[in-house]
Design a protein around this motif. Structure first.
Motif, PDB file in Angstrom:
ATOM      1  N   UNK A   1      35.976  42.201  38.863  1.00 46.28           N
ATOM      2  CA  UNK A   1      35.171  41.173  38.191  1.00 46.28           C
ATOM      3  C   UNK A   1      35.305  39.817  38.874  1.00 46.28           C
ATOM      4  N   UNK A   2      36.261  39.714  39.797  1.00 41.99           N
ATOM      5  CA  UNK A   2      36.483  38.419  40.448  1.00 41.99           C
ATOM      6  C   UNK A   2      35.908  38.376  41.860  1.00 41.99           C
TER       7      UNK A   2
ATOM      8  N   UNK B   1      32.878  55.121  34.834  1.00 39.02           N
ATOM      9  CA  UNK B   1      34.032  54.935  35.727  1.00 39.02           C
ATOM     10  C   UNK B   1      34.877  56.198  35.813  1.00 39.02           C
TER      11      UNK B   1
ATOM     12  N   UNK C   1      28.034  39.966  34.008  1.00 38.62           N
ATOM     13  CA  UNK C   1      28.909  40.176  35.183  1.00 38.62           C
ATOM     14  C   UNK C   1      30.253  40.774  34.788  1.00 38.62           C
ATOM     15  N   UNK C   2      30.470  41.033  33.523  1.00 41.34           N
ATOM     16  CA  UNK C   2      31.736  41.598  33.045  1.00 41.34           C
ATOM     17  C   UNK C   2      32.912  40.778  33.519  1.00 41.34           C
ATOM     18  N   UNK C   3      32.945  39.523  33.125  1.00 38.06           N
ATOM     19  CA  UNK C   3      34.026  38.647  33.586  1.00 38.06           C
ATOM     20  C   UNK C   3      35.371  39.124  33.045  1.00 38.06           C
ATOM     21  N   UNK C   4      36.428  38.752  33.786  1.00 36.37           N
ATOM     22  CA  UNK C   4      37.766  39.229  33.432  1.00 36.37           C
ATOM     23  C   UNK C   4      38.228  38.609  32.120  1.00 36.37           C
TER      24      UNK C   4
ATOM     25  N   UNK D   1      37.700  48.514  36.737  1.00 35.49           N
ATOM     26  CA  UNK D   1      37.836  47.067  36.549  1.00 35.49           C
ATOM     27  C   UNK D   1      39.268  46.608  36.356  1.00 35.49           C
TER      28      UNK D   1
ATOM     29  N   UNK E   1      40.600  41.273  41.037  1.00 39.72           N
ATOM     30  CA  UNK E   1      39.999  42.330  40.246  1.00 39.72           C
ATOM     31  C   UNK E   1      38.514  42.437  40.609  1.00 39.72           C
TER      32      UNK E   1
END
Lengths: 759, 230
Positions: free
Chosen positions: B145-146, A666, A316-319, B101, B143
């Motif tokens: 990702x959130x 991106x 999930x590509x967490x922050x 992101x 963001x």
């Protein structure tokens, strides 16, 4: 093994992009291994120098039996190098003992020269004075420390060196008289090279081993979700990095072999070596072939830790988390200590390097460096966050937002360059300190020769040598060994007022023809010798020894000498007319003075050698072996700095390229919605340059403070070294420029919709 | 510049061929989309529908035929002019959103306006307005990702429509979502586009998605065929 093979299968089956990445990893690794091999070989090169220098050292004895072969070794400064001459007068004993590099000992009037001395004699005829005789041949490589050495064997008659020559017993010692680098300095050198090269190198190899970390992590997370164990997932990742590191190591060793051949032909300033000296040793090969893949294995396993431990978050590509602020405390503490020591430099009692300072000052420097590295991500994060929120510029906004979410990954690479600049500042401080104790900073250079070895004609000729500004004689008073009471003691200068003036900065009150007391407010006055005390000198006149007694007069000359000076601390001025014309004071030295410009010193030394080729000349205050060592150190540190810069910049560019490759989807999407290529290029540049510039500026500032703290406690005259700032600043700007330029081609004009992710 | 075919036609393809090397991907495609119209192109994977979409958007140049936007032939325009069109008159929705992101939801949405030169404050205000309409007002500071996948795709829709483009090109806009989310996102997307009078060219392999469109084309082996309403 199964996971290892799976990793290889994924590597070679994952398409062109993956193979290109693999080659990039291997190529980057090879550059690092090449530098590593060079650093590991430096001690070997220095050992080879010392080994050959030791093997040609004459073994001699002061007792001279009849028929002994006599040798006399002289080492004089030539610029910042030593010119070593070995005078040999063949006898009947040990005449067949030859040093390495020669077939036979030189006969009277014969010269065997090193190639460099041969060139010098051809290009500089004045050197002929140092080398009386005709050239018979060259000294072989086995008899020279390095290819650039100034060395000569001079064949002479026994009478020429009868006074000082020693009986030859053989050649070779187990240690060099003057090692290329002192063992204590070698430790420091290893530390400096470690900071300058190995640290950026470790970071670079880690960067190479972690290329495309994000996409690889997603793939590894998928494998983990499909049921691969945590350890198995890490092994799959490590397989690729290990194979790339191994290939890189092999390529790197091959690159080093080529580099060694090139370097032995071109050489470095003050450091040259023969190809065999720099040949790869088994230990170096082992370190490179085992160490690098081992490092890659660990890095590969560590970098797969997140994907193995928390695959869902990775998918999930967490922050990323905000960087921790613990390093700030170290930086503040370290800087507090360093600034404190710097501040004492402004007072009358600067801190010294003994007692508790010997621990606290280095601790402050270490804390500053460590704190700087640990605080940089936080500084970059905080600055990026603040600027991104406030700026109205889209470019700055995009760039700062990128730095905000990736402070760690960028700063890992910046750290290498930052440490490099910090270490370079510190290394410069150490060099300044070393140079202060080996090279005087006075505007004059004095020379001292044993008076008894000179004839009157030679003395007159020496006084006429071009560049010589003045001459005098210095002597110590005689103490009767059979006397029980205190005897006043003094040192004297035998000179006219004009001659004295040529040696000192200032003198007041001198009257020609009178014995006068000398008073230097900055120096002591002997052992209690006061006005009226008898001062005795042993004088040889016409083969007869007599004692000359002079009373220390009341009339005084106040004088101020240079530092160092051949007349420093003298208590008595004796006019030459006060001594019989043919008398010579026992133990007296003939002193000369000239300007301290390197070329002038060289000219005067050549001139002295032309008059008295075998005399020992002591250039006052110059430590030629020290100067040579500094030259080698400077060269090695400069090489280390250049390697560090190359590695650091390469790491930065490779890392930036890798991130740009990972962001292609991106970037393509943003291009499709209308972003101009120049905007994206500007973003890429700003993103690269801002954290790098901040890091380098901080490193420069803290490095200079650390350097000053070191210089203040070292007690030298130079405490604030600003001379090196432009070079370091230029290097820092250069790195930033190269990194920015390297980032530019990463944004192309062409839009490839295939780069947009699709199922 | 070129003749205007009809007052309501926004974009059209006239006999468009596209080949990758010697391999034809699109063959003689003809299509016309009017203002506010939603046109869907369906077909199997690899049938050439995405390639056609990027031809229409001026990203890929047709090997034959022409694409006209508001009466202008894209092939006659320079790179800067096409870039300007993409910036100001086109919108894009991708299968995975492709949000940046590092930017917040609000900044991602405002990006097309900022790229077009609008100042930060009004751009963020306009983005906020669109996000509110899509029910994402509370997520502005987050963001990508959130937020969830559905919310992320809604943000991508907001980004595509914030600058009120003439046409939005959507490549599998709901392809990464479950059916419930896909239906909701599509409904909001098409509703907002129609309310703005924005034409939509929609590429999908999902018949349920295509069913929401005003006109429907199918693509098979590079050949585009209009499909008659059921």
């Amino acid at each position: 093994m199964r996971e290892f093979l799976l990793g290889l299968r994924l590597l070679f089956g994952a398409g062109r992009g993956s193979r290109v990445r693999f080659l990039l990893m291997a190529a980057g690794g090879s550059l690092g291994v090449c530098c590593l091999a060079l650093v590991l070989t430096v001690p070997q090169i220095l050992d080879a120098h010392d080994g050959r220098a030791a093997a040609r050292q004459p073994q001699s004895a002061s007792a001279r039996p009849a028929g002994a072969t006599l040798v006399l070794q002289r080492s004089d400064p030539y610029g910042s190098k030593a010119f070593t001459r070995v005078f040999v007068a063949q006898g009947t004993r040990h005449a067949d003992e030859v040093p390495p590099g020669l077939d036979r000992l030189p006969g009277p009037g014969e010269l065997f020269l090193s190639p460099r001395a041969h060139d010098l004699l051809r290009d500089q005829p004045d050197v002929k004075g140092l080398l009386p005789g005709h050239e018979e041949g060259l000294i072989g490589a086995a008899g020279l420390a390095h290819p650039d050495e100034l060395f000569a064997y001079v064949g002479t008659e026994r009478g020429e060196i009868a006074d000082e020559g020693r009986a030859l017993k053989g050649w070779g010692y187990s240690y060099a008289p003057f090692p290329a680098v002192e063992p204590s300095t070698l430790t420091y050198l290893r530390f400096a090279l470690g900071s300058l090269v190995l640290l950026p190198l470790g970071i670079f190899l880690s960067v190479c081993a972690r290329l495309s970390a994000a996409s690889r992590n997603r793939r590894l997370a998928s494998l983990r979700l499909l049921g691969l164990t945590t350890r198995g997932t890490q092994r799959v990742n490590a397989a690729e990095t290990v194979v790339a590191a191994l290939l890189g190591a092999l390529l790197g060793l091959a690159e080093y072999e080529v580099l060694n051949q090139v370097m032995t032909r071109t050489g470095l300033p003050s450091l040259r070596w023969y190809p065999d000296d720099g040949a790869l040793s088994a230990s170096t090969v082992a370190v490179c072939l085992i160490g690098c893949p081992l490092l890659a294995w660990f890095v590969g396993r560590i970098s797969a830790r997140d994907a193995a431990a928390n695959p869902l978050a990775v998918r999930r590509s967490s922050a990323p988390a905000r960087p921790a602020g613990r390093g700030g405390l170290l930086l503040v503490t370290g800087l507090g200590i360093v600034v404190g020591y710097c501040a004492t430099g402004f007072t009358d009692h600067p801190a010294d390097s003994i007692g508790v300072n010997a621990i606290v000052m280095p601790a402050g420097i270490l804390l500053t460096g460590l704190g700087l590295v640990l605080t940089l991500p936080l500084i970059s994060y905080a600055l990026a966050r603040r600027v991104a929120r406030r700026t109205g510029s889209l470019t700055l906004n995009l760039a700062m937002r990128r730095n905000e979410v990736e402070p760690g990954s960028t700063m890992r690479v910046v750290t290498g360059l930052v440490l490099l600049v910090f270490s370079a500042s510190l290394a410069q401080g150490v060099l300044i300190q070393l140079e202060q104790v080996t090279r005087p900073s006075a505007p004059v250079q004095d020379y001292s020769l044993v008076l008894s070895a000179l004839t009157g004609e030679q003395r007159r000729a020496l006084a006429e040598v071009p560049g010589v500004r003045g001459h005098a004689v210095t002597a110590e008073s005689w103490l009767d060994p059979e006397s029980d009471g205190d005897q006043p003691w003094a040192s004297a200068v035998i000179a006219t007022c004009d001659q004295l003036a040529s040696f000192v900065q200032e003198s007041k009150g001198c009257v020609d023809g009178k014995v006068m007391r000398l008073s230097d407010p900055d120096a002591g006055t002997g052992q209690g010798a006061g006005p009226g005390d008898p001062i005795r000198f042993r004088v040889r006149d016409g083969g007869k020894d007599t004692t000359l007694t002079l009373r220390l007069p009341r009339e005084k000359i106040t004088y101020d000498t240079h530092d160092p000076s051949a007349v420093h601390g003298a208590d008595l001025l004796v006019p030459p007319s006060a001594l019989p014309a043919s008398a010579r004071v026992d133990g007296a030295r003939y002193v000369l003075t000239s300007g301290s410009d390197h070329a002038e010193v060289r000219r005067v030394l050549d001139g002295i050698a032309a008059v008295v080729p075998t005399a020992e000349v002591e250039p006052v205050g110059i430590n030629i072996e020290g100067l040579q060592q500094i030259a080698v150190l400077e060269t090695l540190l400069a090489v280390g700095m250049v390697m560090g810069l190359v590695i650091g910049t390469a790491a930065f560019v490779v890392s930036a390229t890798d991130r740009a490759m990972e962001r292609r989807a991106q970037v393509t999407a943003v291009t499709l919605i209308g972003a101009r290529a120049r905007t994206l290029r500007a973003v890429q540049c700003v993103q690269v340059v801002v954290p790098l510039s901040i890091g380098l500026a901080l490193a420069l500032l803290t490095g200079k403070l650390a350097e000053s703290a070191y210089l203040v406690t070292g007690g030298g005259d130079i405490r604030w070294d600003l001379a090196g700032v432009p070079v370091l600043a230029l290097a820092a700007v250069g790195v930033a420029a190269v990194s920015a330029a390297g980032a530019l081609p990463l944004v192309g004009r062409r839009v490839d919709p295939e780069l947009i992710r699709r199922d | 510049m070129g003749e205007v075919i009809g007052t309501s036609e926004v974009i059209s393809a006239e006999g468009v061929d596209l080949a990758y090397g010697a391999e034809p991907v699109v063959r003689g495609a003809r299509l016309s989309v009017a203002r506010g119209e939603v046109a869907a192109v369906t077909g199997a994977s690899g049938s050439g529908k995405s390639s056609l979409l990027y031809c229409l958007a001026g990203v890929l140049a047709p090997t034959r035929g022409r694409v006209r936007f508001e009466g202008r032939t894209l092939g006659d325009l320079g790179d800067d002019e096409i870039s300007a069109l993409r910036r100001e008159r086109f919108g894009f929705v991708f299968q995975y959103g492709e949000l940046l992101p590092e930017l917040t939801v609000e900044e991602n949405t405002a990006l097309p306006l900022r790229l077009a030169g609008q100042r930060k404050r009004p751009a963020l205000a306009a983005a906020g307005e669109v996000l509110e309409r899509l029910g994402l007002g509370d997520l502005r500071e987050r963001r990508p990702s959130q937020v969830s996948g559905g919310q992320s795709q809604r943000v991508a829709v907001a980004r595509a429509l914030v600058h009120r483009p003439a046409v939005v090109f959507a490549d599998e806009p709901t392809g990464s979502l479950d059916s419930a989310n896909a239906s909701a996102v599509l409904k909001e997307f098409l509703g907002l586009a129609r309310s703005q009078g924005t034409a939509v060219v929609l590429v999908t392999h999902d018949p349920a998605v295509a069913a929401q469109a005003d006109s429907h084309y199918t693509m098979s082996d590079g050949v585009l065929t209009p499909r008659e309403p059921a």
